[in-house]
Design an enzyme around this catalytic site. Structure first.
Site, short mmCIF file in Angstrom:
data_model
loop_
_atom_site.label_atom_id
_atom_site.label_comp_id
_atom_site.label_asym_id
_atom_site.label_seq_id
_atom_site.Cartn_x
_atom_site.Cartn_y
_atom_site.Cartn_z
N ASP B 25 0.78 -1.29 0.00
CA ASP B 25 0.06 0.15 0.08
C ASP B 25 0.96 1.35 0.14
O ASP B 25 1.60 1.48 1.02
CB ASP B 25 -1.00 0.01 1.20
CG ASP B 25 -1.80 1.29 1.31
OD1 ASP B 25 -1.67 2.19 0.40
OD2 ASP B 25 -2.63 1.46 2.40
N LYS B 87 2.90 11.22 -3.39
CA LYS B 87 1.80 10.35 -4.16
C LYS B 87 0.93 11.62 -4.59
O LYS B 87 0.41 11.32 -5.79
CB LYS B 87 0.82 9.64 -3.04
CG LYS B 87 -0.17 8.58 -3.78
CD LYS B 87 -0.76 7.85 -2.64
CE LYS B 87 -1.85 6.84 -3.58
NZ LYS B 87 -2.21 6.15 -2.18
N GLU B 186 -7.43 0.41 -4.39
CA GLU B 186 -7.22 0.32 -2.79
C GLU B 186 -8.72 -0.06 -2.36
O GLU B 186 -8.89 -1.02 -1.50
CB GLU B 186 -6.96 1.75 -2.47
CG GLU B 186 -5.36 2.01 -2.58
CD GLU B 186 -4.97 3.34 -2.46
OE1 GLU B 186 -6.02 4.30 -2.02
OE2 GLU B 186 -3.99 3.76 -2.75
#
Lengths: 186, 625
Positions: B25, B87, B186
Site C-alpha cells: 500500500d 503520491k 485500494e
C-alpha cells in the site's frame, strides 16, 4: 471450433439470440467465463498467453456490456440480422418526440441556473430515465411482434432505438454537467 | 536444469514451493507491506516493530536517501530536502502542482515533459524516483523478514487514479526492482481484506478517505467474484486538507503571517494533525505552538468547532458518492454495507455523515490503515500461484473516460468511465491530405467536454502510413486498457495492412528511454551490469514460458496438439531450454519468440477450450459448431 473471436455475443454466452435476455443467467455466465480467461488467472503465464487472455477477457466484457444494455442489445440484434444503421443520417418525424427533446434540453439548461442545481439536475435525469424505461418497453413489444429483419419491421425498431439514443446522449450530457458543476464548486 | 513437474493449469508447477509475494500500500502519508504467512495475511513491521512506514524521503547532505521515520524528523528542520506526500505529485503536471503549491514546500523544476521535478541537494528527482525509494525500503523489509527475494507484488492505487498516475506508480515499482503482478484498486483491496467474498452476496460501498485521496466504489459480490460496478472520487481530497484547514485556523488564531517559512508551515501542519487525531477520541484538543520569533501561543479547539471547520470537506465527498451510485444504477438503499478505509475515516464526523448517507452502519472492524495492504497481500498470494483452489476474481473498471481531441478542442469519448477492464475500442481515421504519411492523436482522460478541462495523457504520432490520396487510407487505431487500467494504443492501415509505428509522448510521465536511463543509473552506469540485468530478465521470462507450456501440455497436450505440431513445439522448447542456460540474452529472446510462434495455435485452442468448459453444462447445443 466455436468461441473464437468471430463468435456472436449470444453464442459466447450460450444464449438464444433474442431481445429478451435472462439477466440472472447472463450475469452468472459472465462470471464463469471471466473466471476461465481473466488475465489474473494467467499472472504466471507467458507473455503470449497473457496477451490472449486479455483479448478474450476484453471480448467477454464487450459482449456482456452489449447484451446487458437494451439499447446496445437492440442495435446488435438488428445488425446481426443484416440491418445497417446510417448514423447521423436518420431524421425523426415524430413531432411529439421532438418537442419533448427540446423541452428536456431546455430544462437541462435551466437546471444549471437553478438555486439547487444538483436537485434540478437530478429531476431531469430521473425524467430521462423514465422515458428510457418506457421506450425499452416499446422495444420489447416490437421485437416480440416478429422477426425483426424479415418482415420489414426493422425500420420501426430502428426508430425506437434512435429515440433511445437521443435520451442516452442527453443523459450523458446531464452527467457531464453535474461533474462540471462539482468542479466549479472547487 | 530442474525437472519440470506436472500440475493442473493455474497451479504452481512446484506445489511445495511457496512463492514469496507481497502486497504494498503506497500511501500518501504512510506506506505498508503485507504478506500471507501460514494462511494469515499480516502487515510486516520494521526491526522496531513499526508497521507504518511514513511516506517521507529525506535526501542527506551526500545525496543519499533516508526513508521513513528518520526522514520525518527532517521535515521541519530541512523541508526543502525532505519530500512528503509525494503520491500527490505522481503522474501530475507542473500546473496541477502549482495549484497545490500553496502548501507544498518544495522547489519545483520543469522537466522534459510536463512532469515536475523536485530540486533536492543540487539535483532534480522525479516523483517516480522518490516513490521508488519508499518501495525499495518496503521491499527490503519484506525480503529480510521473509528470507528471500520477492517474486511478485501487488501495488495498490486509488481507484480514481488516472492512466498517468497508474503508469507512474508502476514505473516506480519497476525502478525499485519489483515485479508487479497487478495494480489493484485500494477499495477493492479493502473488500478482499474483509473477506467479503466468503459468504456474503450483494452490493457494498467502499468509502476510502486517505491522506490525500478520496475514493468511493460500489461493488457487487457474488460467489467469490468482486465486480466493481462504479467508482468515483477526487484524487486531491483527503485528511491532508483537514490538516491544512486546521493549520489555517491556527495561523489566524496565533496571528501568523501568510508568508511564514517552510519550517513554520511544517510545524503548523504537524500540530494540526495531532489535534485532528486527538479529536477523534476526545471532545477538545489543547494546542501549543511555537512562532518563528520564539514566542509561543496556546489555545484549545473543540470537536464541534473542528466539525464545523471540516464539514465542507466531508460534504464534498458525497458528490462522488451520488455519482458512483447513479453510474452503478443503484440507490443508497440498495447498498447493504459500507466499508470504511483510510486513516481519515477515524474522524467521527466522517463516520456519522457516511452512515447517514447510506443509511447503513459502517464497517470499521479492521484497522483502516492496514486493510488495503492486507487485501493486496491476499491477492498477491493468489496471483503468485500459492492458492490454486481459490476462485476469487476481481473485476475492476476504468475510473475516468478516455477520449480523443477533435476539432475545436473538444473531446470525443472512446471508452466510457466505469467500463469493466480489460476493454478495447477500435476507431478508424483517415488522412485529409494527398500523400499524408503521419498523423497525430491526442489522448485525454476525463468527463468534461473541453480538452482543456480533461487530463492530457499522451500524444501519439502515427508514422509510416502508406501514401495515398486524401481520405483513402483507413487507419484503425485500437485503444486497449489492460487489467491494471493502463492504456496501450496500436494502429494499422486497413487497406494495405501496414502496421503504423506509434511514438508516445506521455504528458506527465516518463518515456521508456528515461526509465531505462534511471535503471541504468541505479545500476552503477556500467554497461556490463545492464547486460546482466537483461540476461536475468530474459531468463525469468524463459523459465515462465517453459514452465507454463510444460504444465499446459501435460494437462491437455494429448487432446489439443497433434503429433506434427507437438514435434515443432518440442524442438523449439529444447532450443530455448538450452539457450536459457547460456549468457546471450538476445539468443534467449529469439528462442522465446520461436516457442511462442510454435505454440500460438495451441495456446489459442487452449483458451477456447477453457471457454467451452466454463460453458459446459449450459445449453452447449446452442454453440455454433
Amino acid at each position: 471450433m466455436a468461441a473464437d473471436l468471430s463468435t456472436t455475443h449470444f453464442e459466447l454466452f450460450g444464449l438464444p439470440p433474442s431481445f429478451d435476455v435472462d439477466m440472472e443467467q447472463l450475469d452468472s455466465r459472465y462470471r464463469e467465463l471471466q473466471r476461465a480467461v481473466h488475465p489474473d488467472r494467467f499472472a504466471n503465464a507467458s507473455d503470449q498467453e497473457r496477451r490472449i487472455s486479455m483479448q478474450r477477457a476484453t471480448q467477454i466484457n464487450e459482449g456482456y456490456q452489449v447484451l446487458k444494455d437494451s439499447l446496445r442489445r437492440g442495435r446488435y440484434l438488428l445488425e446481426l440480422g443484416g440491418y445497417r444503421f446510417d448514423d447521423g443520417q436518420q431524421t425523426n418525424n415524430d413531432v411529439e418526440f421532438l418537442m419533448e427533446q427540446m423541452e428536456l434540453r431546455e430544462s437541462l439548461g435551466e437546471a444549471r441556473e437553478a438555486d439547487d442545481a444538483f436537485a434540478a439536475l437530478g429531476k431531469v435525469m430521473d425524467r430521462i430515465a423514465r422515458d428510457n424505461e418506457r421506450l425499452t418497453g416499446i422495444l420489447q413489444r416490437q421485437f416480440a411482434a416478429g422477426d425483426p429483419c424479415g418482415d420489414g419491421c426493422s425500420d420501426c425498431i430502428a426508430e425506437t432505438l434512435t429515440k433511445m439514443q437521443f435520451f442516452q446522449k442527453l443523459q450523458e450530457e446531464a452527467m457531464e454537467l453535474e461533474i462540471t458543476l462539482e468542479d466549479e464548486m472547487g | 536444469m530442474a525437472l519440470l513437474q506436472i500440475a493442473e493449469p493455474g497451479e504452481s508447477t512446484a506445489p511445495h514451493q511457496h512463492r514469496l509475494a507481497a502486497g504494498i500500500d503506497l500511501g500518501t502519508t504512510n506506506s505498508l507491506v503485507a504478506t500471507v504467512r501460514s494462511g494469515v495475511a499480516e502487515t510486516l513491521p520494521d526491526s522496531d516493530g513499526r508497521h507504518l512506514l511514513p511516506s517521507v524521503v529525506h535526501y542527506a547532505a551526500d545525496g543519499s536517501p533516508v526513508v521513513g521515520l528518520p526522514a520525518l524528523t527532517f521535515a521541519e528542520s530541512d523541508p526543502l530536502n525532505t519530500i512528503a506526500s509525494v503520491k500527490r505529485l505522481m503522474g501530475r503536471g507542473v500546473d496541477d502542482v502549482k495549484q497545490a503549491g500553496g502548501y507544498l514546500p518544495y522547489e519545483f523544476v520543469a522537466g522534459n515533459s510536463d512532469m515536475p521535478l523536485l530540486h533536492v541537494r543540487g539535483r532534480d528527482v522525479s516523483p517516480v524516483e522518490v516513490s521508488a525509494e519508499i518501495l525499495r525500503k518496503l521491499r527490503s523489509r519484506a525480503e529480510q523478514s521473509l528470507g528471500g527475494e520477492l517474486q511478485g507484488v501487488v501495488v495498490t492505487v486509488p481507484a480514481y487514479f488516472d492512466d498517468a498516475q497508474r503508469q507512474a506508480t508502476k514505473d516506480a515499482a519497476r525502478l525499485a526492482g519489483l515485479n508487479v503482478l497487478r495494480l489493484l484498486n485500494e477499495p477493492t483491496a479493502a473488500a478482499v481484506a474483509y473477506g467479503l467474498d466468503k459468504g456474503s452476496e450483494g452490493v457494498i460501498a467502499i468509502y476510502d478517505l486517505g491522506g490525500g485521496t478520496f475514493d468511493i466504489s460500489i461493488l457487487r459480490l457474488n460467489k467469490g467474484v468482486f465486480e466493481v460496478l462504479s467508482t468515483a472520487g477526487d484524487t486531491a481530497l483527503g485528511g491532508d486538507d483537514m490538516d491544512h484547514l486546521l493549520a489555517g485556523w491556527l495561523m489566524q488564531q496565533a496571528d501568523i503571517d501568510a508568508d511564514a517559512g517552510h519550517g513554520q508551515r511544517r510545524h503548523l501542519l504537524q500540530l494540526a494533525r495531532a489535534a485532528k487525531e486527538a479529536l477523534s477520541a476526545q471532545d477538545a484538543a489543547t494546542i501549543t505552538l511555537n512562532r518563528e520569533d520564539g514566542s509561543a501561543w496556546s489555545g484549545s479547539l473543540s470537536r464541534a468547532d473542528f466539525d464545523q471547520l471540516i464539514a465542507p470537506l466531508v460534504e464534498k465527498t458525497l458528490g462522488p458518492c451520488r455519482r458512483a451510485l447513479r453510474d452503478a444504477g443503484m440507490r443508497a438503499a440498495d447498498v447493504q454495507s459500507v466499508v470504511m478505509v483510510g486513516g481519515s475515516t477515524r474522524v467521527p464526523q466522517v463516520r456519522e455523515r457516511v452512515a447517514k448517507f447510506f443509511d447503513a452502519e459502517p464497517m470499521t472492524d479492521l484497522d483502516p490503515d492496514k486493510v488495503v495492504a492486507i487485501g493486496a497481500a491476499i491477492q498477491a498470494d493468489i496471483l503468485a500461484g500459492n492458492k490454486p483452489d481459490d476462485d476469487m476474481l476481481l473485476l475492476d473498471v476504468i475510473p475516468l473516460s478516455l477520449g480523443l481531441e477533435t476539432m475545436g478542442g473538444l473531446t470525443e469519448k472512446v471508452i466510457h468511465r466505469n467500463t469493466t477492464i480489460p476493454t478495447a475500442r477500435a476507431q478508424e481515421f483517415t488522412t485529409f491530405k494527398d500523400g499524408q504519411t503521419a498523423m497525430s492523436l491526442h489522448v485525454v482522460q476525463g468527463e468534461r467536454e473541453l480538452v482543456d478541462d480533461c487530463r492530457s495523457l499522451a500524444r501519439f504520432e502515427l508514422r509510416d502510413i502508406p501514401p495515398m490520396v486524401a481520405g483513402a487510407a483507413r487507419i484503425k487505431v485500437t485503444f486497449q486498457v489492460d487489467a491494471d487500467g493502463l492504456l496501450n494504443v496500436t494502429a494499422e492501415e486497413q487497406t494495405q495492412g501496414v502496421t503504423s509505428s506509434i511514438e508516445v509522448k506521455p504528458s506527465y510521465g516518463l518515456g521508456d528511454r528515461e526509465i531505462e536511463t534511471m535503471l541504468r543509473d541505479s545500476m552503477d552506469h556500467a554497461a556490463a551490469d545492464r547486460d546482466v540485468r537483461r540476461l536475468r530478465e530474459e531468463q525469468v521470462e524463459a523459465d515462465r514460458v517453459l514452465e507454463a507450456l510444460q504444465a499446459a501440455l501435460a494437462t491437455d497436450g494429448d487432446r489439443l496438439v497433434d503429433a506434427a505440431e507437438r514435434r515443432t513445439i518440442d524442438a523449439a522448447t529444447a532450443v530455448l531450454a538450452e539457450q536459457r542456460n547460456g549468457s546471450d540474452y538476445r539468443a534467449i529472446k529469439k528462442a522465446i519468440e520461436a516457442v511462442e510462434k510454435a505454440s500460438s495455435g495451441y495456446v489459442e485452442r487452449r483458451m477456447n477450450s477453457s471457454i467451452h468448459e466454463a460453458m459446459a453444462g449450459h445449453k452447449v447445443d446452442e454453440f455454433r459448431s
